[in-house]
Motif scaffolding. Structure first.
Motif, mmCIF file in Angstrom:
data_model
loop_
_atom_site.group_PDB
_atom_site.id
_atom_site.type_symbol
_atom_site.label_atom_id
_atom_site.label_comp_id
_atom_site.label_asym_id
_atom_site.label_seq_id
_atom_site.Cartn_x
_atom_site.Cartn_y
_atom_site.Cartn_z
ATOM 1 N N UNK A 133 -3.892 -9.907 -7.811
ATOM 2 C CA UNK A 133 -2.629 -10.495 -7.365
ATOM 3 C C UNK A 133 -2.256 -10.062 -5.960
ATOM 4 N N UNK A 134 -3.030 -9.170 -5.360
ATOM 5 C CA UNK A 134 -2.767 -8.741 -4.000
ATOM 6 C C UNK A 134 -1.536 -7.873 -3.847
ATOM 7 N N UNK A 135 -1.216 -7.065 -4.835
ATOM 8 C CA UNK A 135 -0.014 -6.236 -4.770
ATOM 9 C C UNK A 135 -0.172 -5.028 -3.861
ATOM 10 N N UNK A 136 -1.402 -4.656 -3.515
ATOM 11 C CA UNK A 136 -1.630 -3.466 -2.701
ATOM 12 C C UNK A 136 -1.336 -3.759 -1.231
ATOM 13 N N UNK A 137 -0.541 -2.893 -0.631
ATOM 14 C CA UNK A 137 -0.207 -3.007 0.793
ATOM 15 C C UNK A 137 -0.633 -1.756 1.559
ATOM 16 N N UNK A 138 -1.473 -0.942 0.956
ATOM 17 C CA UNK A 138 -1.909 0.296 1.597
ATOM 18 C C UNK A 138 -2.928 -0.005 2.695
ATOM 19 N N UNK A 139 -2.779 0.668 3.823
ATOM 20 C CA UNK A 139 -3.741 0.516 4.911
ATOM 21 C C UNK A 139 -4.977 1.364 4.622
ATOM 22 N N UNK A 140 -6.107 1.032 5.239
ATOM 23 C CA UNK A 140 -7.306 1.862 5.035
ATOM 24 C C UNK A 140 -7.076 3.325 5.379
ATOM 25 N N UNK A 141 -6.253 3.593 6.386
ATOM 26 C CA UNK A 141 -5.983 4.988 6.747
ATOM 27 C C UNK A 141 -5.197 5.695 5.643
ATOM 28 N N UNK A 142 -4.236 4.995 5.029
ATOM 29 C CA UNK A 142 -3.469 5.585 3.935
ATOM 30 C C UNK A 142 -4.366 5.878 2.732
ATOM 31 N N UNK A 143 -5.250 4.933 2.429
ATOM 32 C CA UNK A 143 -6.170 5.135 1.310
ATOM 33 C C UNK A 143 -7.098 6.312 1.585
ATOM 34 N N UNK A 144 -7.580 6.411 2.823
ATOM 35 C CA UNK A 144 -8.487 7.503 3.173
ATOM 36 C C UNK A 144 -7.789 8.855 3.061
ATOM 37 N N UNK A 145 -6.533 8.929 3.542
ATOM 38 C CA UNK A 145 -5.807 10.197 3.437
ATOM 39 C C UNK A 145 -5.519 10.551 1.984
ATOM 40 N N UNK A 146 -5.216 9.534 1.185
ATOM 41 C CA UNK A 146 -4.909 9.781 -0.238
ATOM 42 C C UNK A 146 -6.131 10.329 -0.964
ATOM 43 N N UNK A 147 -7.259 9.684 -0.778
ATOM 44 C CA UNK A 147 -8.472 10.156 -1.455
ATOM 45 C C UNK A 147 -9.012 11.431 -0.837
ATOM 46 N N UNK A 148 -8.697 11.650 0.434
ATOM 47 C CA UNK A 148 -9.151 12.854 1.100
ATOM 48 C C UNK A 148 -8.473 14.117 0.601
#
Length: 497
Positions: A355-370
Motif C-alpha cells: 500500500x506504500x505506507x512507508x515514508x522512510x528515506x534510505x538514510x533513515x532505514x540505514x541508521x535504524x538498522x545500523x
C-alpha cells in the motif's frame, strides 16, 4: 565467658560460601557488637534478634555480646543471619544445647515476634551445602524450594521456638518433601498463530537446537506471538539444568516451587539498562540474561534498546556466563539463555508494504538498522523475515500443528543431540563442529559458494553448520546433506545491517 558457633551460608554470585557465626558473651556493660563486614540489613539484626528472643520467652543476656561473621573479608547481606545469630546467643547463654548446633546449618530472617520469614537464595545455599554433611534448617516457605536441590536433609520451621524445641530434642522437625502441586498455567499454543509457515518452521528449528533467533517484519505479523510460544514447544527442564535455573531465580526471590522444571521466559522492556539486563549493582545481582538461564530471553523492538546495552550481550552469547567486576566485588553468574528478538524493517515499520505506507528515506532505514552491530548479528543463528499475513488467512480457522505435536519432534531431536554429543547443537565448540557437523561433498561445495557470495565470517559459517545439524536431527538424518545446508543458509539471508 561463653562461646558458641553456628553455621550458615552467604551468597557470592551463584556460590554460597560457608559462614561461621561466632557468638561470645563477656562480662561488662551490656552491648551488642556485630562484626565481619555486615551491611545495613545484617547490622539491623541486633534489634530483630533482641525482640524475637524476648517475645519468644527467652532471656536476653545482659552482657557484652560480640557476634563475628567469619570469614571477615566476605561481605554479608540480607537478613538470613538472624536465625543463626539468635541460636548462637541462646547456646552461648546455655538456653539451648551448644553441641546440637554443630550438626546443622541455619538461615532465616526473624520477625519481632519470633516467626521465621523466607529468604532469597535458599536453593543455592542448599546446593552448596551438599558436601558439608549437615542438615539445613530454614523457614518453612524457603524449605519448600530448597528441598528441590535433591541433596541432604532440609528441615522447615515456622518459628524460632520450633527450632529450639528441635535442638533440645523436645519436638523434632519433620524433613521437608517436595509436594507442591504442578502449576496450572497453560502455555500459549503454536496453533493460535495463523499463517507464517516459514516462521513456525524457523521457531521449531530454533527450539530443537536452542539457537538464537531474530525475526524482522511489519507490526502485527505475529512476531511477539511466536516468541511467546517458544517455551511451549521446548521440552521441560530436568536434572541439573532445572536446579541451576531455579537457583538463579531463587537469588532474587522469584522462584516458585510449583514451576520447577519450567523454562523461564523473560521479556524486559527496551528501556532496560545494561545493569538490569546483564547484572550488577552493589551487592551484585543477576540480570535478565541470568534469570533466563536455560530459558528464553525475548527482546522486542530490538533496535530501540540502547546500543551499549545490546553490545553487552555479545560475550554472554558466546560464553554462557557473565562476570560482574566491580572495585570491591566480583560475581560470576550463569547465562546460558536462548535469545529471541523482534524488530521492524524500518523506523515506521512498513518498508515494502504494497500500500506504500512507508515514508522512510534510505538514510533513515540505514541508521535504524545500523543500531545493530555486525558482531552482534554475527552471533545470532537464525535471522528471518516475518511478512504480513493475508486477510483471507486471518479469517480462516487456525491452521498448522499444535505445540504438543511440535514439542514431540523437538524433544526427539534434542534426544539425538544429547546421545551424540551430550549437549544441544547451539552449544557446540569449534572443535565439536568439525567433529559432528561434517557434510557430504555436495553440501561442502554449496557451503563454500554461499559463504563466498554472502560474505559469511568464520563464526557465521560455524553457526550455519550448527543450524544445519539441527535440521538434520529433526529429519533423523545421520549426516548433514545439501538440502539441510540450503535451508540453514536460507535462514540467514535476511540482510539486517
Amino acid at each position: 565467658m561463653a562461646l558458641a558457633i553456628a553455621h550458615s551460608r552467604g551468597l557470592d554470585g551463584i556460590n554460597a560460601p560457608p559462614v561461621r557465626v561466632e557468638v561470645h558473651l563477656a562480662s561488662g556493660l551490656p552491648s551488642f557488637a556485630l562484626v565481619g563486614l555486615p551491611d545495613i540489613e545484617v547490622k539491623e539484626a541486633r534489634d530483630r534478634v533482641r525482640a524475637a528472643l524476648v517475645n519468644s520467652g527467652f532471656d536476653f543476656p545482659q552482657k557484652r555480646i560480640t557476634v563475628n561473621l567469619a570469614p571477615a573479608d566476605l561481605p554479608k547481606e540480607s537478613g538470613r543471619f538472624d536465625l543463626p545469630i539468635a541460636l548462637g546467643i541462646l547456646a552461648a547463654s546455655g538456653q539451648v544445647p551448644a553441641k546440637a548446633l554443630a550438626d546443622y546449618e541455619f538461615a532465616g530472617e526473624l520477625s519481632l515476634s519470633g516467626e521465621l520469614r523466607p529468604i532469597r537464595g535458599a536453593l543455592a545455599m542448599v546446593l552448596a551445602a551438599s558436601d558439608a554433611g549437615r542438615s539445613f534448617i530454614l523457614p518453612q516457605a524457603s524449605a519448600a524450594e530448597a528441598v528441590l536441590a535433591g541433596t541432604g536433609t532440609v528441615l522447615g520451621a515456622h518459628t524460632l521456638l520450633q527450632v529450639c524445641a528441635h535442638l533440645g530434642e523436645r519436638e523434632s522437625l519433620a524433613p521437608t518433601t517436595h509436594d507442591a502441586p504442578p502449576s496450572e498455567d497453560v502455555l500459549p499454543d503454536l496453533k493460535d498463530v495463523r499463517g507464517q509457515t516459514q516462521a513456525k518452521r524457523a521457531l521449531e528449528i530454533a527450539a530443537a537446537g536452542e539457537h538464537s533467533l531474530l525475526m524482522a517484519g511489519p507490526p502485527g505479523t505475529g512476531k511477539s506471538m511466536l516468541a511467546a510460544r517458544l517455551p511451549g514447544i521446548m521440552p521441560p527442564l530436568a536434572g541439573e539444568a532445572a536446579r541451576a535455573s531455579a537457583a538463579v531465580l531463587s537469588l532474587v526471590g522469584q522462584f516458585r516451587p510449583e514451576q520447577f522444571g519450567r523454562r523461564p521466559y523473560r521479556s524486559p522492556h527496551h528501556t532496560a539498562s545494561a545493569v538490569a539486563l546483564v547484572g550488577g549493582g552493589n551487592p551484585p545481582r543477576p540480570g535478565e540474561i541470568s534469570l533466563a538461564h536455560h530459558g528464553v530471553l525475548f527482546l522486542d523492538e530490538l533496535p530501540e534498546f540502547d546500543r551499549k546495552v545490546l553490545e553487552a550481550l555479545r560475550e554472554p552469547l558466546e560464553s554462557g556466563q557473565v562476570h560482574i567486576a566491580r572495585a570491591a566485588r566480583h560475581a560470576l553468574y550463569p547465562a546460558r539463555f536462548q535469545l529471541v528478538a523482534a524488530m521492524n524493517p524500518c523506523p515506521c515499520g512498513y518498508q515494502g508494504d504494497p500500500a506504500g505506507r512507508c515514508r522512510c528515506t534510505p538514510d533513515q532505514v540505514s541508521r535504524y538498522r545500523g543500531k545493530l552491530s555486525g558482531p552482534l548479528l554475527d552471533r545470532i543463528d537464525v535471522i528471518i523475515e516475518v511478512p504480513q499475513v493475508a486477510t483471507s488467512a486471518l479469517q480462516t480457522a487456525p491452521d498448522g500443528e499444535s505445540s504438543a505435536v511440535v514439542r514431540a519432534r523437538v524433544a526427539a531431536a534434542q534426544a539425538r543431540q544429547f546421545a551424540r554429543q551430550g549437549k544441544t547443537n547451539a552449544a557446540l565448540s569449534t572443535a565439536e563442529v568439525d567433529q559432528y557437523c561434517a557434510t557430504d561433498a555436495a553440501g561442502a561445495q554449496l557451503l563454500t559458494q554461499a559463504a563466498t557470495r554472502l560474505g559469511f565470517s568464520a563464526r557465521a559459517l560455524h553457526r550455519v553448520l550448527r543450524v544445519a545439524r539441527t535440521i538434520a536431527d529433526l529429519g533423523a538424518a545421520e549426516q548433514i546433506q545439501s538440502a539441510h545446508l540450503a535451508e540453514a543458509i536460507q535462514l540467514r539471508r535476511f540482510a539486517t545491517p
